[in-house]
Design a protein around this motif. Structure first.
Motif, short mmCIF file in Angstrom:
data_model
loop_
_atom_site.label_atom_id
_atom_site.label_comp_id
_atom_site.label_asym_id
_atom_site.label_seq_id
_atom_site.Cartn_x
_atom_site.Cartn_y
_atom_site.Cartn_z
N THR A 96 40.07 35.40 39.78
CA THR A 96 39.67 35.85 38.82
C THR A 96 41.44 35.88 38.32
OG1 THR A 96 39.24 37.12 36.94
CG2 THR A 96 39.34 38.75 39.60
N ASP A 97 41.50 35.95 37.19
CA ASP A 97 42.93 36.97 36.14
C ASP A 97 42.42 38.13 35.88
OD1 ASP A 97 40.93 36.64 34.01
OD2 ASP A 97 42.28 35.45 32.86
N GLY A 98 41.99 38.80 36.51
CA GLY A 98 40.97 40.03 35.61
C GLY A 98 41.04 40.45 34.17
N ALA A 99 41.14 39.36 33.04
CA ALA A 99 41.73 40.07 32.22
C ALA A 99 39.83 40.00 31.36
CB ALA A 99 42.60 38.71 31.24
N SER A 122 47.47 31.02 42.43
CA SER A 122 47.23 31.97 40.59
C SER A 122 46.45 32.62 40.61
CB SER A 122 47.49 30.46 39.86
OG SER A 122 48.32 29.21 40.72
N SER A 123 45.66 32.60 39.28
CA SER A 123 44.91 33.31 38.71
C SER A 123 44.39 33.06 37.92
CB SER A 123 45.66 34.71 39.20
OG SER A 123 46.25 35.55 38.99
N PRO A 124 43.24 32.42 37.72
CA PRO A 124 42.62 31.70 38.98
C PRO A 124 43.12 30.93 40.03
CG PRO A 124 41.11 31.09 37.64
CD PRO A 124 42.62 31.74 37.18
N GLY A 125 42.69 30.88 41.52
CA GLY A 125 42.73 29.48 41.98
C GLY A 125 42.50 28.98 43.35
N LEU A 126 41.01 28.55 43.47
CA LEU A 126 40.38 28.43 43.66
C LEU A 126 39.73 27.23 44.46
CD1 LEU A 126 39.18 29.84 46.74
CD2 LEU A 126 36.64 30.49 45.10
N TYR A 127 40.29 26.84 45.36
CA TYR A 127 39.16 25.68 45.52
C TYR A 127 38.81 25.14 47.32
CZ TYR A 127 42.43 25.10 41.58
OH TYR A 127 43.14 25.76 39.88
N GLY A 128 38.13 24.12 47.69
CA GLY A 128 37.57 23.95 49.01
C GLY A 128 36.18 23.25 48.74
#
Length: 357
Positions: A96-99, A122-128
């Motif tokens: 998350t970007d936490g915003a 990155s925020s966000p940056g999740l892959y798989g």
């Protein structure tokens, strides 16, 4: 030198305890590549610190879950694996970007599944991707994977509706082809020509005509030789019709006994229905007795035209059957050979209804 795992490195000019820095770095690298970190979800959802996230390769719940949980990952660039061995609850991985409002990427790891992927810093940056862990195999887990849905523990893959583009279909072999099925019974889709598609409407017989009926396309079977296609106007279907070829008879005055009162030569074959059906006549003065005109084809009688004392015409063919006159034949009309001759009848007219054949 900085790097993603933040492992200690030997500084330039470092003289003392170089072995300690090297050992710490080796340990950090080993843990990051092979260690398992047990996440304690007992108190609820968990947010990993950067140090915790860098300390192992594989992450999994420490004990059986009491409810579905969320594991929030820091913005660190690294590959990792999350294993959910729980039998009941799903763990959702989140970057998350936490915003507020939040922008996040998530991956749901269902019971018995393994997530293999990475965060890109990155925020966000999740892959798989999520795979099934049942039996220690690597089959794809059940669920919607985008354009396909996996079920039956990875055994059944179903393409979603409306996702296969025209470009993904096999090429059509030639221009002017329509996809359908021309082979009898159910089966694979086949290429059809326009002619083959039109054959679906009816038999593929030579001479058939395709026309638009009231609510659908229909087939008009081939007519008989010599017929023509006749329109019956808007709101009606076309039909085959015979070519009219009517034969007239007209005699002014009163004929003598056995007199030839009419003669013509046919220019084409002419067919008459049984008993000259559809024919009409008129007489100016009615006869005192029935007046029977003999109709002859090249000298042979083929029927009669009888006029009653009331002026009624009766048409009769020999044997009550249809007759055909060959092109070039004489068609003759003779007054009855009465003796004495009928002296009353006068001004006779008749038309034999015929068709060209």
């Amino acid at each position: 030198m900085a790097h993603d795992l933040n492992i200690p490195t030997i500084a330039d000019g470092q003289a003392d305890d170089q072995w300690q820095t090297s050992n710490d770095g080796d340990a950090g690298l080993g843990n990051a590549l092979s260690d398992v970190y047990l996440v304690d979800f007992a108190a609820g959802n968990v947010t990993l610190t950067a140090a915790q996230y860098r300390s192992a390769m594989v992450f999994k719940p420490s004990v059986a879950l009491a409810a579905a949980r969320t594991l929030t990952l820091p913005a660190v660039k690294r590959p990792f694996i999350f294993h959910n061995p729980d039998a009941t609850y799903t763990v959702t991985l989140k970057s998350t970007d936490g915003a507020s409002p939040e922008t996040a990427l998530t991956k749901a790891v269902a019971p018995g599944e393994i997530f293999i992927g990475y965060t890109n810093g990155s925020s966000p940056g999740l892959y798989g991707a999520v795979v099934s862990a049942s039996g220690g195999g690597g089959s794809v887990s059940d669920g919607d994977k985008g354009d396909i849905t996996v079920s039956s523990s990875g055994a059944t893959w179903t393409i979603d509706n409306d996702v296969v583009t025209y470009a993904k279909m096999q090429n059509v072999s030639a221009t002017s082809r329509i996809l359908g099925r021309k082979t009898a019974s159910a089966g694979d889709t086949e290429e059809c020509t326009l002619s083959e598609i039109l054959d679906f409407i009816g038999s593929a017989s030579q001479g058939d005509i395709l026309y638009r009926a009231g609510s659908a396309w229909a087939r008009l079977g081939a007519g008989t030789s010599g017929q023509f296609l006749k329109t019956l106007g808007a709101g009606a279907n076309p039909a085959w019709s015979d070519v009219p070829y009517d034969i007239p008879l007209s005699f002014a005055g009163t004929p003598t006994a056995g007199q030839l009162i009419g003669k013509l030569v046919t220019a084409r074959d002419v067919a008459f229905a049984a008993n000259f059906s559809g024919s009409f006549g008129h007489v100016g003065t009615n006869p005192a007795a029935t007046f029977a005109i003999d109709v002859r084809d090249n000298g042979s009688s083929i029927g009669t035209i009888s006029i009653s004392t009331g002026g009624v015409f009766t048409f009769t063919t020999s044997g009550g059957t249809a007759k055909t006159i060959t092109a070039g034949h004489r068609l003759e009309f003779y007054a009855p050979a009465n003796s004495p001759a009928e002296a009353t009848v006068a001004n006779i007219a008749a038309t034999l209804k015929g068709t060209a054949v």
